[in-house]
Design a protein around this motif. Structure first.
Motif, short mmCIF file in Angstrom:
data_model
loop_
_atom_site.label_atom_id
_atom_site.label_comp_id
_atom_site.label_asym_id
_atom_site.label_seq_id
_atom_site.Cartn_x
_atom_site.Cartn_y
_atom_site.Cartn_z
N PHE A 30 5.80 6.47 4.38
CA PHE A 30 6.32 4.93 4.26
C PHE A 30 5.41 4.48 3.29
CE2 PHE A 30 6.32 5.99 8.87
CZ PHE A 30 7.72 5.73 9.00
N ASP A 31 6.06 3.49 2.40
CA ASP A 31 5.21 2.82 1.23
C ASP A 31 4.65 1.58 1.75
OD1 ASP A 31 6.95 0.72 1.40
OD2 ASP A 31 8.32 1.39 -0.13
N ASP A 33 5.02 -1.57 1.48
CA ASP A 33 5.88 -2.58 1.92
C ASP A 33 6.34 -2.32 3.27
OD1 ASP A 33 5.39 -4.22 -0.32
OD2 ASP A 33 7.24 -3.61 -1.32
N GLN A 34 6.72 -1.15 3.39
CA GLN A 34 7.19 -0.85 5.02
C GLN A 34 6.22 -0.66 5.73
OE1 GLN A 34 8.66 2.85 3.43
NE2 GLN A 34 10.75 2.59 3.90
N VAL A 35 4.96 -0.37 5.60
CA VAL A 35 3.69 -0.56 6.58
C VAL A 35 3.61 -1.81 6.94
CG1 VAL A 35 1.19 -0.07 6.66
CG2 VAL A 35 2.76 1.82 5.81
N GLU A 37 5.32 -4.39 6.85
CA GLU A 37 6.52 -4.98 7.44
C GLU A 37 6.54 -4.38 8.86
OE1 GLU A 37 11.35 -4.52 7.74
OE2 GLU A 37 10.32 -4.43 5.83
N MET A 38 6.14 -3.15 9.13
CA MET A 38 5.92 -2.77 10.53
C MET A 38 4.57 -3.27 11.01
SD MET A 38 6.68 1.39 10.43
CE MET A 38 6.36 1.72 8.67
#
Length: 61
Positions: A30-31, A33-35, A37-38
């Protein structure tokens, strides 16, 4: 997860339960931003859970 944990580390329990895939193998999947967001979604869910527990506790005061 806790119910499935034996006398082992958290990482060992995850590896056992997910077919021995190592947590460190997930690094880079995951990049940032994804991390983020999670993490935000998890924090929001945690806050909603705490609020729900607080609301139930207030009914018993």
């Amino acid at each position: 997860m806790k119910a499935n944990k034996r006398d082992e580390s958290f990482s060992d329990a995850v590896e056992r339960l997910n077919g021995r895939r190592l947590l460190r193998e997930l690094r880079g999947v995951f990049d940032e931003d994804q991390v983020r967001e999670m993490r935000d979604a998890i924090e929001q869910a945690d806050q909603q859970y705490r609020n729900a527990v607080r609301d139930v506790a207030k009914r018993f005061e």
